[in-house]
Structure formats: C-alpha cells, structure tokens
Enzyme design. Structure first.
Site, mmCIF file in Angstrom:
data_model
loop_
_atom_site.group_PDB
_atom_site.id
_atom_site.type_symbol
_atom_site.label_atom_id
_atom_site.label_comp_id
_atom_site.label_asym_id
_atom_site.label_seq_id
_atom_site.Cartn_x
_atom_site.Cartn_y
_atom_site.Cartn_z
ATOM 1 N N HIS A 1 -2.953 -4.801 19.152
ATOM 2 C CA HIS A 1 -4.218 -4.662 19.875
ATOM 3 C C HIS A 1 -3.878 -4.629 21.359
ATOM 4 O O HIS A 1 -3.950 -5.639 22.065
ATOM 5 C CB HIS A 1 -5.164 -5.824 19.547
ATOM 6 C CG HIS A 1 -6.521 -5.663 20.163
ATOM 7 N ND1 HIS A 1 -7.312 -6.711 20.540
ATOM 8 C CD2 HIS A 1 -7.236 -4.546 20.455
ATOM 9 C CE1 HIS A 1 -8.439 -6.254 21.056
ATOM 10 N NE2 HIS A 1 -8.420 -4.950 21.014
ATOM 11 N N LYS B 1 -12.945 -0.218 14.988
ATOM 12 C CA LYS B 1 -12.208 -1.453 14.784
ATOM 13 C C LYS B 1 -11.980 -1.723 13.291
ATOM 14 O O LYS B 1 -11.028 -2.403 12.920
ATOM 15 C CB LYS B 1 -12.910 -2.625 15.477
ATOM 16 C CG LYS B 1 -12.615 -2.667 16.992
ATOM 17 C CD LYS B 1 -11.197 -3.088 17.233
ATOM 18 C CE LYS B 1 -10.553 -2.926 18.574
ATOM 19 N NZ LYS B 1 -11.174 -3.194 19.810
ATOM 20 N N SER C 1 -11.177 -8.625 24.262
ATOM 21 C CA SER C 1 -12.191 -7.776 24.866
ATOM 22 C C SER C 1 -12.518 -8.241 26.295
ATOM 23 O O SER C 1 -12.731 -9.430 26.527
ATOM 24 C CB SER C 1 -13.436 -7.822 23.995
ATOM 25 O OG SER C 1 -14.345 -6.876 24.434
ATOM 26 N N ARG D 1 -19.941 -5.759 18.064
ATOM 27 C CA ARG D 1 -19.464 -5.969 16.697
ATOM 28 C C ARG D 1 -20.028 -7.255 16.115
ATOM 29 O O ARG D 1 -20.405 -8.168 16.831
ATOM 30 C CB ARG D 1 -17.945 -6.029 16.660
ATOM 31 C CG ARG D 1 -17.295 -4.643 16.623
ATOM 32 C CD ARG D 1 -15.791 -4.729 16.531
ATOM 33 N NE ARG D 1 -15.238 -5.466 17.632
ATOM 34 C CZ ARG D 1 -14.797 -6.722 17.577
ATOM 35 N NH1 ARG D 1 -14.834 -7.375 16.421
ATOM 36 N NH2 ARG D 1 -14.305 -7.309 18.644
ATOM 37 N N ARG E 1 -20.931 1.210 26.936
ATOM 38 C CA ARG E 1 -19.617 1.783 26.632
ATOM 39 C C ARG E 1 -19.591 3.297 26.782
ATOM 40 O O ARG E 1 -20.601 3.972 26.578
ATOM 41 C CB ARG E 1 -19.264 1.485 25.164
ATOM 42 C CG ARG E 1 -19.058 0.034 24.852
ATOM 43 C CD ARG E 1 -17.630 -0.346 25.105
ATOM 44 N NE ARG E 1 -17.389 -1.727 24.739
ATOM 45 C CZ ARG E 1 -16.173 -2.220 24.525
ATOM 46 N NH1 ARG E 1 -15.108 -1.438 24.621
ATOM 47 N NH2 ARG E 1 -16.021 -3.484 24.227
ATOM 48 N N LYS F 1 -7.445 -4.285 29.195
ATOM 49 C CA LYS F 1 -6.558 -3.320 28.527
ATOM 50 C C LYS F 1 -6.870 -1.890 28.964
ATOM 51 O O LYS F 1 -5.984 -1.139 29.371
ATOM 52 C CB LYS F 1 -6.694 -3.409 26.986
ATOM 53 C CG LYS F 1 -6.228 -4.691 26.370
ATOM 54 C CD LYS F 1 -6.366 -4.676 24.863
ATOM 55 C CE LYS F 1 -7.791 -4.485 24.368
ATOM 56 N NZ LYS F 1 -8.733 -5.531 24.760
ATOM 57 N N THR F 2 -8.151 -1.519 28.841
ATOM 58 C CA THR F 2 -8.537 -0.144 29.162
ATOM 59 C C THR F 2 -8.387 0.129 30.659
ATOM 60 O O THR F 2 -7.811 1.144 31.064
ATOM 61 C CB THR F 2 -9.994 0.115 28.710
ATOM 62 O OG1 THR F 2 -10.074 -0.130 27.304
ATOM 63 C CG2 THR F 2 -10.430 1.542 29.001
ATOM 64 N N ASP G 1 -6.122 0.971 23.537
ATOM 65 C CA ASP G 1 -6.566 -0.153 22.693
ATOM 66 C C ASP G 1 -5.775 -0.439 21.419
ATOM 67 O O ASP G 1 -5.683 -1.588 21.016
ATOM 68 C CB ASP G 1 -8.032 0.091 22.327
ATOM 69 C CG ASP G 1 -8.741 -1.149 21.814
ATOM 70 O OD1 ASP G 1 -8.687 -2.177 22.504
ATOM 71 O OD2 ASP G 1 -9.322 -1.097 20.723
HETATM 72 N N1 ADP Z 1 -8.786 -8.194 38.263
HETATM 73 C C1 ADP Z 1 -9.251 -7.455 37.258
HETATM 74 N N2 ADP Z 1 -8.413 -6.949 36.319
HETATM 75 C C2 ADP Z 1 -8.891 -6.229 35.282
HETATM 76 N N3 ADP Z 1 -10.199 -5.940 35.089
HETATM 77 C C3 ADP Z 1 -11.085 -6.404 36.009
HETATM 78 C C4 ADP Z 1 -10.650 -7.182 37.107
HETATM 79 N N4 ADP Z 1 -11.742 -7.508 37.826
HETATM 80 C C5 ADP Z 1 -12.805 -6.971 37.208
HETATM 81 N N5 ADP Z 1 -12.434 -6.294 36.100
HETATM 82 C C6 ADP Z 1 -13.365 -5.604 35.172
HETATM 83 O O1 ADP Z 1 -13.217 -6.229 33.902
HETATM 84 C C7 ADP Z 1 -13.426 -5.294 32.860
HETATM 85 C C8 ADP Z 1 -12.207 -5.203 31.946
HETATM 86 O O2 ADP Z 1 -12.619 -4.549 30.791
HETATM 87 P P1 ADP Z 1 -11.739 -3.555 29.916
HETATM 88 O O3 ADP Z 1 -10.657 -2.947 30.730
HETATM 89 O O4 ADP Z 1 -12.674 -2.650 29.221
HETATM 90 O O5 ADP Z 1 -11.143 -4.608 28.893
HETATM 91 P P2 ADP Z 1 -10.583 -4.384 27.435
HETATM 92 O O6 ADP Z 1 -10.184 -2.967 27.317
HETATM 93 O O7 ADP Z 1 -9.433 -5.323 27.360
HETATM 94 O O8 ADP Z 1 -11.701 -4.772 26.530
HETATM 95 C C9 ADP Z 1 -13.691 -3.968 33.512
HETATM 96 O O9 ADP Z 1 -15.075 -3.810 33.586
HETATM 97 C C10 ADP Z 1 -13.075 -4.150 34.910
HETATM 98 O O10 ADP Z 1 -13.686 -3.359 35.881
HETATM 99 C C1 PEP Z 2 -14.310 -1.957 20.944
HETATM 100 C C2 PEP Z 2 -13.871 -3.145 21.164
HETATM 101 O O1 PEP Z 2 -12.753 -3.343 21.944
HETATM 102 P P1 PEP Z 2 -12.502 -3.809 23.453
HETATM 103 O O2 PEP Z 2 -13.655 -4.645 23.870
HETATM 104 O O3 PEP Z 2 -11.239 -4.594 23.354
HETATM 105 O O4 PEP Z 2 -12.323 -2.587 24.294
HETATM 106 C C3 PEP Z 2 -14.510 -4.245 20.476
HETATM 107 O O5 PEP Z 2 -13.936 -5.330 20.511
HETATM 108 O O6 PEP Z 2 -15.569 -4.020 19.868
HETATM 109 CA CA CA Z 3 -10.197 -3.927 21.915
HETATM 110 MN MN MN Z 4 -10.841 -1.572 25.852
#
Ligand code: ADP
Ligand code: PEP
Ligand code: CA
Ligand code: MN
Length: 653
Positions: free
Chosen positions: A335, A316, A353, A171, A437, A357-358, A372
């Site tokens: 969020h 977003k 980010s 973004r 992604r 979360k995911t 999200d």
């Molecule tokens: N202890 C941990 N807890 C959560 N995520 C972790 C951890 N260690 C490594 N990771 C990695 O960090 C990243 C977290 O990203 P994601 O879940 O997509 O975050 P968000 O959805 O908040 O943007 C993933 O690639 C995950 O595999």
């Molecule tokens: C899609 C997004 O969300 P996130 O990285 O929190 O998954 C973003 O911030 O562009």
């Molecule tokens: Ca997000």
């Molecule tokens: Mn996410």
C-alpha cells in the site's frame, strides 16, 4: 461565400447565375441524407477495427471473426450475469436501449444472445427480458450516459465529470466480508485486529443472487474488462459489472486499460466484481449488520457490492485480492506510492489515507510509477493500477499543479461542490464530504512512467501524519526500526469535520493498510525485510503532520518543507548528513537539510511548552507499545534475531 464581416455575399455580376436563384448562404453541396435519422447516422463513424484487412476475401473472413468474437463476448457476459438457480444466463444485447431505433454506427444489428442450453430449473419472467450491455465504453460515451441518466452528474469548467457517490462517501471496512472456506480458514488472517470478517459460502451466494437479479432487472448494465498489474508475467484480468456510468468510468480510469487487440483476446476474466451499489443488502441475511456489504469469495473469484456506491470500494477490494494472490507467487503487495528519479532510483511511499502517498509520489522532478498500490517482485516494482485517486480537499494549483492539471476531460470528480452556473469547482467546500476525490488515468500526470514499472527500490519512506506533533519531520531507520514502524502502521489525524474534536485520534493499521491485507502482517513484513536487505534499500520515517505543538496548538508541516526533505532522501544528501538520536523513540534525526529550517528537525525545539511535549511524547509511545503487544509473540521471517531486534526497535521509556 462569406465576406470578412461574416455576412453572405450577394453576387451581382451574374458570373455564376443559378437557374432558380434563392437568396441563401449555403453554396456547399447538400448532405447526402434523406432523413434526419440518416443524417445522424452519418455523424458517427464506426471505430476502425484493430486488425487491418487488406483483401476482399480476408475482409470477409475478418468480419466473420469479429462477429464471432462479439458473440463470444456476449456469451461470456451472459455467463457472468447468470443466476445460479434459474436460467443459465440472461439474454444480453449489445448497445444502448435508448438507441434501439437508430441504425447503430457501432454494432452489428442487435441480436439476442442465444442461451447455450435449455433452462435448467424453470423459466422465470427474467428469462424473457433482455439486459443491454454497454461494454468497455469510451470516456465520452460514459459522460453521455452519466449526464443523461445519473442525477448529480455534471461537466465542470475544466471538463471533468462531477458525480455524487450517494450516501456513502468513504469506504465501509466494517461491512467487508470474506468467505471462510477451508482454504481461506487455513491461509488468511482471522481474529483480533484482522480486517477479514467471515461469511459462509451460502450467504455469499444469496448476496450474489441479489446483486445479479438487481443488475438483470435494469435496462442496461456497464461492463469493463481490464487488467491489474503492469508486470506482464503477473497480470490479472478483471471484469467489473456495474449499474452506473460513473462506476464504469471510475474503473476505466483506475484499472489498466487494454488495447483493442488485448480486448479482442481478453477471454475469461480471472476475477469479477458485481457492483449493485444502489441496491441494499438484506439485513435478514446472516452476517449482514448494516445495509452495505462488500463481500469477497476467493474460490469463486468474485466480489459482490451491495448498498454502497462509493467507487473506492472496487479499487480497494481488488487491492485486497492482490494482497492474497501476489504473496502466493512470492511477490510483495504494497500500500504505497512509487516514483523514480531520472537516474533510475526508485522510492516507495507507505502511509495510511491522508498521509501523502499521492501528493508526494506526484513530483514534478521525478517519474510517477503509481500513487497507491504496487507489487515488488524479483523483477522490481510494478504498479497494480492504471490511474490515480487523489484527495481534492483544499487542492490548489500552486501547491499541487500536476494533480490540478489532471482534473480535465475524462477525470471523475467525486462529491465536489461547484458553481451552479460557471461549473467552477470550489475545492475548499466540504458540504458533501471532506473526502472529495479525483480519479484520473495515470498518463494525465505529465511525467508518468509508462509502462508503470521500475527497478528495485532504493528508499522506503514510511509516512505518518502525526497530529500529536512529536514525531520528527524525518528520521533515518535501521532495518529493525523500519519493520517496527511498518508493522505498527501509525498515523494520527484529526477526526474529520466534527466540531469540538481537539484530541488527535491515533490509528495503527498493520503494514500501513490493515484494511486490505489478507494474510498475517508478519508475512508481508518478513517479505519486506528480506527484499530491503537483498537490494540494500534504506528506510525513513517522515512525519507529514504537526509541528510546534499538537493539533490545535501547532501547525501542519508545510508541504514545501516536506518536499525538500523528500528531495534530500532521493538525492542521497541525507545518507551522509550528521545525525543525533531522539529520546524515547530512539530515532536518528538529521541536524541540517537544505531548504528546511534546522530548528524544526527536532520537534522539541518547536514546542513552547516543553513539559507538554514530553507528556505528549510519552503518551504516544504508550499507544505504540500497547498496539505492538499483539505482535510480540510472532516470529518475523526465518531470522529469529531480527524478531528480537524488531521488538527492541520500538520506543523505550
Ligand atoms: N506536509 C505535507 N505533506 C504531505 N501532504 C500534505 C502536507 N501538508 C498538507 N498535506 C495535504 O495532505 C493530503 C495528503 O493526502 P494524499 O496525498 O491524498 O494522501 P494518501 O494518498 O496517502 O491518502 C493532501 O491533501 C495534501 O495537500
Ligand atoms: C482510496 C483510498 O485510499 P487513500 O485514501 O489511501 O488514497 C481509500 O482508503 O479509500
Ligand atoms: Ca490508499
Ligand atoms: Mn492516495
């Protein structure tokens, strides 16, 4: 007839003598087609209409209605694509221009949409041209479009659609603009720290015209009519007009997909996105500081995207809209990820980010409500979206099986690298970007909760990926601390792939999503405090980042440990655990958790260099203090004692 070895059997007994015996293996009746075109038209069956027809008379009536409905839909799309200064709307034609000659199995004979009124200003060449609309195509159709017409589109070995988003792979928050009319000036958060950079109405219209002209200059555009928010009372209808099949499939996956019947009765959208991402904005235009622009006009209910093809801007951007619309209805937009235990206990996962979360909301033992974007209303929680958008970097089947298995036919895989021949994806490869992604419909996660709604949350988990390595893996927060950390919105990641970056970069983003909020952070914070109090939710701070030293010295906390910590929050184990209070941040940390080595629960134990620990801790505390200064003069909610408590809930040193 075939023999077991697959060869045609030669009949010798004369039992079935044909008149002119030609030696061939085709004993079945021939296809009833006179030409190749006819043969091809047999292949595609018209989709069953969703309204059943039972008599000849009603069949005729229904057919008429369907045609009228299609006409209405074309008129509506034509109105969406209208230039504001010239024709009332372009000629739009249903279907793929590449299939002109074919007897279409899908649509009524292609007909031009009639202009409802005579051109108001002057006829231009563009009014003589027609734009084909491909509206609400299925994933299979979108795959065909992408692979045929969009460079960088491939089918991976598991059936996902690999795409390239172009020069932008993330973004561009600095290119976001919001039209500041009187209402927006009054209602929105402006100035220091705010994500809302102003733009005037006239400039918005220039960008809008630029996008509309670009889209109308194309042979065809994609249209998605979809919903936001699983709460039926607060559902928002969105239309996305885009130039790429990739964008259409992305939004198909990410927004809520209407049923055929809902689509028939869709009517006028509440909000429209014009995605002309391949076409740059004009830097002579006022307020344009780069060639990308994501502009939102709340009064017109429109968003215009120029100069960036990163699909996350659409997702977003709509989230920003919900951050405006929902609080007006006393609904809190969040969020956060969200999941629910089999017993109905709901947890929210806030975080910037990359904080988890995911990953953490996708939990094989719990029902996924969403990863999200959510709403918290008097009825409980609801997901805003119909899909998930997972980071793929270093994705592994072992650590994240549910996400791994969701990467199949229908899923959009952005910017990943794959083997040229086998099309097997290498998730460790960052050649295009670190921000690779996958966007998939939520039902691709086996334990998704459909419809994506749930009761009031029991736990509110704030995720921070602390690359300084000083925040404890888990702390129990009181309400004031929860608000303090929610408003702060801290995380510290290591800056991407750039070499030589040793120092973690602290980020503070109010409400764990300052880039998306529209109102002042204290508005959302007050609503969160009120709801947490009313429904008795407990706040937690979970560090998914470093342990045993800062980035470069320590390591990221192992995902299985974080999962055990989260399990202990869900199960209630941590409510009754024994706690001790940390220095400086004053956080309550448990002394023991099943399945987690106790020594890591207090970060000081994991640092060899205790002096470095103390120094780093104070450094981070100082960053928190500096950041919070701007909020010190704001009142949070009606309860002024809460405001004082929140100010006191930060680090003290
Ligand atoms: N202890 C941990 N807890 C959560 N995520 C972790 C951890 N260690 C490594 N990771 C990695 O960090 C990243 C977290 O990203 P994601 O879940 O997509 O975050 P968000 O959805 O908040 O943007 C993933 O690639 C995950 O595999
Ligand atoms: C899609 C997004 O969300 P996130 O990285 O929190 O998954 C973003 O911030 O562009
Ligand atoms: Ca997000
Ligand atoms: Mn996410």
């Amino acid at each position: 007839m075939a023999t077991p070895n697959g060869l045609a059997q030669i009949e010798t007994n004369g039992r079935k003598k044909h008149e002119n015996v030609v030696c061939h293996d085709d004993s079945a009746a021939p296809v009833r087609a006179q030409t190749i075109d006819e043969l091809h038209s047999l292949q595609r069956k018209r989709s069953a209409p969703s309204t059943p027809k039972d008599s000849a008379a009603s069949a005729f009536a229904a057919a008429l209605t369907e045609e009228q409905r299609e006409e209405q839909q074309l008129q509506s799309i034509s109105a969406s694509l209208a230039s504001l200064t010239r024709e009332t709307g372009p000629k739009v034609v249903r279907g793929d221009p590449a299939r002109k000659g074919e007897a279409s199995a899908k649509s009524t004979p292609a007909h031009h949409h009639q202009h409802p009124a005579a051109p108001t200003i002057a006829v231009s060449d563009s009014s003589l041209k027609s734009t084909h609309v491909l509206s609400n195509l299925s994933p299979a159709e979108l795959y065909e479009q992408a692979i045929k017409y969009e460079k960088g589109s491939f089918i991976t070995s598991t059936g996902a659609l690999a795409t390239l988003s172009g020069a932008k792979t993330g973004r561009a928050p600095r290119d976001k603009r919001v039209v500041k009319d009187e209402a927006a000036a009054r209602e929105l958060w402006w100035g220091k720290g705010s994500p809302n950079i102003e733009m005037d109405e006239h400039t918005f219209l220039i960008n809008r015209e630029r996008a509309v002209d670009y889209l109308n200059s194309l042979d065809k555009v994609f249209v998605n009519d979809q919903f936001l928010n699983w709460d039926p009372e607060n559902r928002i209808k969105v239309r996305i007009i885009s130039a790429r099949a990739y964008h259409s499939l992305f939004m198909h996956n990410m927004c809520i997909r209407p049923t055929d019947e809902e689509l028939e009765n869709f009517g006028t959208p509440d909000f429209t996105i014009y995605n002309a991402g391949q076409f740059p904005c004009n830097r002579y235009t006022h307020y344009m500081t780069s060639s990308s622009s994501v502009a939102i006009n709340l009064a017109r209910r429109e968003m215009v995207i120029l100069g960036t093809q990163y699909a996350g801007e659409m997702k977003k951007g709509l989230f920003g809209l919900m951050h405006y619309l929902m609080p007006k209805r006393q609904i809190l937009s969040l969020h956060s990820g969200c999941n629910m235990g089999k017993g109905g206990d709901v947890a929210l996962f806030f975080g910037l980010s990359g904080t988890g979360k995911t990953t953490l909301s996708t939990d094989h033992n719990r029902l996924l409500i969403g990863d999200d974007e959510h709403c918290w209303s008097d009825n409980g929680v609801s997901n805003i979206e119909g899909g998930c958008y997972a980071k793929c970097i270093d994705l592994s089947r072992e650590k994240e099986p549910d996400i791994w298995n969701a990467i199949k036919f229908g899923t959009v895989l952005e910017n990943v690298v794959f083997d040229e021949r086998t099309r097997e994806v290498d998730y460790t490869d960052k050649s295009v970007t670190e921000n690779t992604r996958a966007a998939y419909p939520i039902e691709y996660i086996p334990n998704a909760k459909i419809p994506c709604v749930g009761p009031h949350p029991k736990n509110v988990i704030l995720l921070a990926c602390d690359a300084f390595g000083v925040l404890p893996p888990v702390s129990k927060l009181n309400l004031a601390q929860t608000m303090y950390h929610f408003i702060s919105g801290y995380t510290a990641l290591v800056a991407g792939t750039e070499e030589g970056i040793k120092e973690p970069q602290a980020t503070f983003s109010a409400c764990f999503g300052a880039a998306f909020i529209m109102l002042h952070p204290t508005k959302y914070a007050a609503m969160l405090a009120e709801k947490m109090q009313k429904y008795g939710a407990t706040g937690w701070l979970v560090n998914t980042g470093w342990s045993g030293g800062r980035y470069g010295v320590g390591k990221r906390i192992k995902l299985p440990y974080t999962r055990k910590i989260i399990d202990a929050i869900h199960s209630g184990e941590l409510l009754t655990a024994s706690y001790k209070k940390t220095e400086v941040f004053g956080l309550e940390i448990p002394t023991q958790i099943d399945g987690v080595p106790s020594e890591i629960l207090d970060p000081i134990n994991t640092w060899e260099d205790k002096a470095a620990y103390k120094e780093t801790l104070l450094k981070l505390a100082g960053l928190f203090k500096n950041n919070f200064e701007v909020f010190a003069s704001y009142k949070i909610g009606d309860d002024s004692s809460l405001t004082d408590e929140i100010l006191a809930a930060g680090p003290s040193f």
